[in-house]
Scaffold this motif. Structure first.
Motif, short mmCIF file in Angstrom:
data_model
loop_
_atom_site.label_atom_id
_atom_site.label_comp_id
_atom_site.label_asym_id
_atom_site.label_seq_id
_atom_site.Cartn_x
_atom_site.Cartn_y
_atom_site.Cartn_z
N UNK A 34 46.90 -27.47 -58.81
CA UNK A 34 47.58 -27.54 -60.25
C UNK A 34 49.04 -28.25 -59.78
N UNK A 35 49.56 -28.18 -58.80
CA UNK A 35 50.76 -28.83 -58.42
C UNK A 35 50.89 -30.30 -58.52
N UNK A 36 51.74 -30.73 -59.17
CA UNK A 36 52.08 -32.29 -59.37
C UNK A 36 52.84 -32.74 -57.86
N UNK A 37 51.88 -32.91 -56.98
CA UNK A 37 52.45 -33.34 -55.62
C UNK A 37 51.87 -34.77 -55.36
N UNK A 38 52.55 -35.22 -54.25
CA UNK A 38 51.95 -36.47 -53.56
C UNK A 38 51.55 -35.91 -52.09
N UNK A 39 50.22 -36.02 -51.72
CA UNK A 39 49.85 -35.40 -50.47
C UNK A 39 50.61 -36.23 -49.24
N UNK A 40 51.12 -35.45 -48.35
CA UNK A 40 51.60 -36.05 -47.21
C UNK A 40 51.03 -37.07 -46.45
N UNK A 41 51.41 -37.88 -45.54
CA UNK A 41 50.59 -38.83 -44.83
C UNK A 41 49.79 -37.92 -43.85
N UNK A 42 48.38 -38.58 -43.45
CA UNK A 42 47.64 -37.47 -42.35
C UNK A 42 47.13 -36.39 -42.99
N UNK A 43 47.08 -36.26 -44.55
CA UNK A 43 46.63 -35.08 -44.92
C UNK A 43 44.90 -35.14 -44.73
N UNK A 44 44.38 -34.00 -44.62
CA UNK A 44 42.76 -33.89 -44.52
C UNK A 44 42.12 -32.90 -45.24
N UNK A 45 40.95 -33.26 -45.74
CA UNK A 45 40.21 -32.12 -46.63
C UNK A 45 39.18 -31.86 -45.75
N UNK A 46 38.96 -30.29 -45.66
CA UNK A 46 37.86 -29.88 -45.04
C UNK A 46 37.07 -28.99 -46.20
N UNK A 47 35.62 -28.95 -46.11
CA UNK A 47 34.66 -28.23 -47.06
C UNK A 47 33.90 -27.64 -46.13
N UNK A 48 33.67 -26.09 -46.20
CA UNK A 48 32.82 -25.50 -45.41
C UNK A 48 32.03 -24.64 -46.44
N UNK A 49 30.54 -24.49 -46.01
CA UNK A 49 29.65 -23.74 -46.98
C UNK A 49 29.57 -22.31 -45.95
N UNK A 50 29.75 -21.23 -46.61
CA UNK A 50 29.67 -19.93 -46.08
C UNK A 50 28.79 -19.14 -46.58
N UNK A 51 28.07 -17.97 -45.91
CA UNK A 51 27.53 -16.97 -46.44
C UNK A 51 28.26 -15.77 -46.94
N UNK A 52 28.04 -15.32 -47.97
CA UNK A 52 28.74 -14.26 -48.87
C UNK A 52 27.92 -13.01 -48.62
N UNK A 53 28.74 -11.72 -48.61
CA UNK A 53 30.18 -11.78 -48.85
C UNK A 53 31.20 -11.80 -48.05
N UNK A 54 30.52 -11.98 -46.55
CA UNK A 54 31.65 -11.98 -45.52
C UNK A 54 32.20 -13.45 -45.15
N UNK A 55 31.86 -14.47 -46.08
CA UNK A 55 32.49 -15.99 -45.59
C UNK A 55 32.17 -16.30 -44.20
N UNK A 56 30.86 -16.10 -43.83
CA UNK A 56 30.49 -16.50 -42.57
C UNK A 56 30.14 -17.91 -42.54
#
Length: 253
Positions: A34-56
């Motif tokens: 929601x923040x109106x910001x510019x991402x700093x140089x070198x920003x990285x996106x990580x997406x992880x699939x986890x098992x619930x409810x313990x976020x394994x």
């Protein structure tokens, strides 16, 4: 092994096939903040699939954010392994840059492998996790934390403008304030050989008068060059590695 395919506005986060696993599911969607910001140089996106409810963790991958990238960040996470029908899954997204910029969704977004598309993940600013292998970082002195400081000078020059330039350091090392035009946030670190330093700075992207913007740029540059501090009563000075004062501040009423 993993293969990452990055385009200007999309991330293809790919896990290579594992032996004897036949099912192939591709989760796709957008990561927003929601923040109106510019991402700093070198920003990285990580997406992880986890098992619930313990976020394994089950599978995940990372990709660098292109210099022209901005919210929303489109992603595809290719998972080549069997996902059980009796298990609930979720996705966690993280955007990071250095030690001072970290966004994450506080709770995993529940997903259905049978309907893996059009997934929206909202992330927000959070304290960056400490690597397990690193020792605990030195804590900031209580005399600096949870105090609102007002900047009175930058490089020996008095500040100008109608909006005060402010800085505050939380007990969790989160740093925030206003640069005279834009709100900003970063993270502080306290080391033996570097008594005080600040990580990459992220901020809103409002436009103000040229003189205000130039002063704000000098303020951010001074934060980036900070290597220590001098505290005397209600007066704080941030200094560089040579001990030269960069910023003068006073405790706000």
């Amino acid at each position: 092994m993993r293969r990452l395919m990055v385009t200007t506005f999309a991330f293809a986060l790919t896990m290579m096939a594992l032996p004897a696993l036949a099912q192939h599911v591709t989760f796709s969607g957008n990561v927003t903040y929601r923040e109106r910001i510019a991402l700093p140089p070198g920003a990285q996106l990580n997406v992880t699939l986890v098992e619930l409810p313990h976020a394994t963790p089950v599978a995940g991958a990372s990709a660098k954010v292109p210099a022209t990238g901005g919210a929303p960040l489109a992603f595809e996470l290719h998972v080549r392994r069997t996902l059980r029908a009796d298990t609930t899954y979720g996705l966690i997204a993280e955007i990071s840059a250095g030690n001072g910029f970290y966004f994450r969704n506080p709770t995993p977004v529940a997903v259905d492998p049978a309907s893996p598309a059009a997934i929206n993940i909202l992330v927000r600013s959070a304290p960056a996790p400490k690597p397990v292998s690193e020792p605990d970082m030195p804590l900031p002195p209580a005399s600096l934390t949870d105090i609102s400081w007002t900047v009175t000078s930058i490089g020996g020059r008095p500040v100008s403008g109608t909006r005060p330039i402010t800085l505050s350091i939380g007990a969790d090392l989160a740093v925030g304030g206003n640069g005279g035009c834009n709100n900003y946030f970063t993270e502080a670190s306290f080391e033996t050989d570097l008594p005080l330093a600040f990580g990459p700075i992220a901020g809103t992207r409002m436009a103000c008068e040229p003189t205000v913007m130039a002063q704000e740029a000098r303020f951010f540059a001074a934060l980036g060059a900070t290597a220590g501090y001098l505290l005397e009563g209600d007066t704080l000075k941030l200094v560089d590695a040579a001990g030269v004062p960069l910023l003068g501040l006073i405790r706000a009423p």
